[in-house]
Design a protein around this motif. Structure first.
Motif, PDB file in Angstrom:
ATOM      1  N   ALA A   1       0.832  -1.209   0.000  1.00  0.00           N
ATOM      2  CA  ALA A   1       0.000   0.000   0.000  1.00  0.00           C
ATOM      3  C   ALA A   1       0.864   1.256   0.000  1.00  0.00           C
ATOM      4  O   ALA A   1       0.605   2.204  -0.754  1.00  0.00           O
ATOM      5  CB  ALA A   1      -0.935  -0.007   1.209  1.00  0.00           C
ATOM      6  N   VAL A   2       1.905   1.275   0.824  1.00  0.00           N
ATOM      7  CA  VAL A   2       2.780   2.444   0.905  1.00  0.00           C
ATOM      8  C   VAL A   2       3.548   2.628  -0.404  1.00  0.00           C
ATOM      9  O   VAL A   2       3.646   3.748  -0.922  1.00  0.00           O
ATOM     10  CB  VAL A   2       3.725   2.327   2.123  1.00  0.00           C
ATOM     11  N   CYS A   3       4.067   1.543  -0.956  1.00  0.00           N
ATOM     12  CA  CYS A   3       4.794   1.636  -2.234  1.00  0.00           C
ATOM     13  C   CYS A   3       3.875   2.093  -3.363  1.00  0.00           C
ATOM     14  O   CYS A   3       4.263   2.946  -4.175  1.00  0.00           O
ATOM     15  CB  CYS A   3       5.435   0.300  -2.590  1.00  0.00           C
ATOM     16  N   ALA A   4       2.662   1.550  -3.420  1.00  0.00           N
ATOM     17  CA  ALA A   4       1.715   1.952  -4.464  1.00  0.00           C
ATOM     18  C   ALA A   4       1.345   3.416  -4.326  1.00  0.00           C
ATOM     19  O   ALA A   4       1.242   4.147  -5.324  1.00  0.00           O
ATOM     20  CB  ALA A   4       0.465   1.069  -4.395  1.00  0.00           C
ATOM     21  N   ASP A   5       1.158   3.872  -3.093  1.00  0.00           N
ATOM     22  CA  ASP A   5       0.827   5.275  -2.878  1.00  0.00           C
ATOM     23  C   ASP A   5       1.967   6.175  -3.345  1.00  0.00           C
ATOM     24  O   ASP A   5       1.746   7.155  -4.053  1.00  0.00           O
ATOM     25  CB  ASP A   5       0.518   5.531  -1.396  1.00  0.00           C
ATOM     26  N   ALA A   6       3.186   5.855  -2.949  1.00  0.00           N
ATOM     27  CA  ALA A   6       4.335   6.662  -3.353  1.00  0.00           C
ATOM     28  C   ALA A   6       4.521   6.638  -4.877  1.00  0.00           C
ATOM     29  O   ALA A   6       4.841   7.661  -5.488  1.00  0.00           O
ATOM     30  CB  ALA A   6       5.605   6.162  -2.663  1.00  0.00           C
ATOM     31  N   ALA A   7       4.283   5.489  -5.484  1.00  0.00           N
ATOM     32  CA  ALA A   7       4.459   5.357  -6.929  1.00  0.00           C
ATOM     33  C   ALA A   7       3.442   6.180  -7.717  1.00  0.00           C
ATOM     34  O   ALA A   7       3.737   6.662  -8.810  1.00  0.00           O
ATOM     35  CB  ALA A   7       4.367   3.885  -7.344  1.00  0.00           C
ATOM     36  N   THR A   8       2.251   6.364  -7.154  1.00  0.00           N
ATOM     37  CA  THR A   8       1.195   7.068  -7.880  1.00  0.00           C
ATOM     38  C   THR A   8       0.974   8.503  -7.413  1.00  0.00           C
ATOM     39  O   THR A   8       0.176   9.223  -7.998  1.00  0.00           O
ATOM     40  CB  THR A   8      -0.137   6.304  -7.773  1.00  0.00           C
ATOM     41  N   MET A   9       1.689   8.930  -6.361  1.00  0.00           N
ATOM     42  CA  MET A   9       1.504  10.288  -5.840  1.00  0.00           C
ATOM     43  C   MET A   9       1.716  11.333  -6.926  1.00  0.00           C
ATOM     44  O   MET A   9       0.983  12.313  -7.015  1.00  0.00           O
ATOM     45  CB  MET A   9       2.450  10.534  -4.658  1.00  0.00           C
ATOM     46  N   GLY A  10       2.681  11.146  -7.797  1.00  0.00           N
ATOM     47  CA  GLY A  10       3.004  12.130  -8.828  1.00  0.00           C
ATOM     48  C   GLY A  10       1.913  12.367  -9.845  1.00  0.00           C
ATOM     49  O   GLY A  10       1.931  13.373 -10.558  1.00  0.00           O
ATOM     50  N   THR A  11       0.953  11.451  -9.936  1.00  0.00           N
ATOM     51  CA  THR A  11      -0.161  11.613 -10.866  1.00  0.00           C
ATOM     52  C   THR A  11      -1.508  11.632 -10.125  1.00  0.00           C
ATOM     53  O   THR A  11      -2.557  11.472 -10.748  1.00  0.00           O
ATOM     54  CB  THR A  11      -0.166  10.485 -11.917  1.00  0.00           C
ATOM     55  N   SER A  12      -1.471  11.845  -8.827  1.00  0.00           N
ATOM     56  CA  SER A  12      -2.688  11.853  -8.018  1.00  0.00           C
ATOM     57  C   SER A  12      -3.671  12.911  -8.521  1.00  0.00           C
ATOM     58  O   SER A  12      -3.290  14.037  -8.819  1.00  0.00           O
ATOM     59  CB  SER A  12      -2.334  12.141  -6.555  1.00  0.00           C
ATOM     60  N   GLY A  13      -4.910  12.539  -8.642  1.00  0.00           N
ATOM     61  CA  GLY A  13      -5.958  13.461  -9.077  1.00  0.00           C
ATOM     62  C   GLY A  13      -6.159  13.518 -10.576  1.00  0.00           C
ATOM     63  O   GLY A  13      -7.103  14.139 -11.050  1.00  0.00           O
ATOM     64  N   ILE A  14      -5.298  12.882 -11.325  1.00  0.00           N
ATOM     65  CA  ILE A  14      -5.465  12.858 -12.783  1.00  0.00           C
ATOM     66  C   ILE A  14      -6.302  11.632 -13.116  1.00  0.00           C
ATOM     67  O   ILE A  14      -5.830  10.503 -13.022  1.00  0.00           O
ATOM     68  CB  ILE A  14      -4.100  12.817 -13.511  1.00  0.00           C
TER      69      ILE A  14
END
Length: 192
Positions: free
Chosen positions: A67-80
């Motif tokens: 969960a933490v790795c997935a969150d960090a991996a997708t943070m840069g495109t969050s909200g798109i």
């Protein structure tokens, strides 16, 4: 509300039996739907109270790491959320993870220094980290105590506060600590 494995639950002190079960000589010692419902509730609660949870710690650790790795991996495109916008935001639609520089919508490292750089957690990952650390420290969740700790965390962590955190803080500051009423009334994922 107290988590069923909280120490106060294990004692059985907070479980109420139906009146007829407490006193076999009671005038109300007859079977009716309410007594049956209470007995069923009591028996199901007792099975939670008396049985120890069988937790595979390695699976919990793997789930949290994922969960933490997935969150960090997708943070840069969050909200798109629009696929066409995603294609123009990332270099490769096949490998959008760890967008560098991050381009999340609604929050940025410029607005929140020390947060939201490439590879860091999103605001929701930060909330997950708080809950994980709290749960690991206390081995159970009690709403009142956790709410007080989360209030302190939310006031000091320095990151983006979404609507549910803002509403939570508003309720806590006003003295309303009831879990049912303390949070945003919206249809966003974790607020539902």
């Amino acid at each position: 509300p107290i988590h069923p494995f909280h120490p106060s639950c294990r004692s059985g002190n907070n479980v109420t039996k139906p009146l007829s079960e407490n006193n076999p000589n009671s005038k109300n010692n007859h079977t009716n739907s309410n007594t049956t419902k209470m007995t069923t509730l009591y028996e199901s609660r007792q099975s939670l109270v008396l049985s120890k949870p069988k937790i595979d710690v390695s699976r919990v650790e793997a789930m949290l790491l994922g969960a933490v790795c997935a969150d960090a991996a997708t943070m840069g495109t969050s909200g798109i959320e629009d696929p066409e916008e995603m294609k123009t935001t990332v270099a490769s639609a096949e490998a959008p993870e760890f967008k560098d520089p991050p381009a999340p919508k609604g929050f940025s490292s410029a607005d929140f220094p020390g947060h939201y750089e490439n590879g860091m957690l999103s605001p929701w990952g930060e909330e997950l980290l708080f809950v994980t650390e709290y749960s690991g420290e206390h081995q159970c969740v009690t709403a009142g105590h956790m709410s007080v700790r989360m209030k302190k965390w939310a006031e000091t962590f320095g990151g983006y506060k979404d609507e549910s955190i803002k509403e939570f803080l508003k309720c806590m500051i006003a003295g309303d600590r009831s879990v049912e009423l303390c949070g945003a009334d919206d249809e966003h994922g974790k607020a539902v």
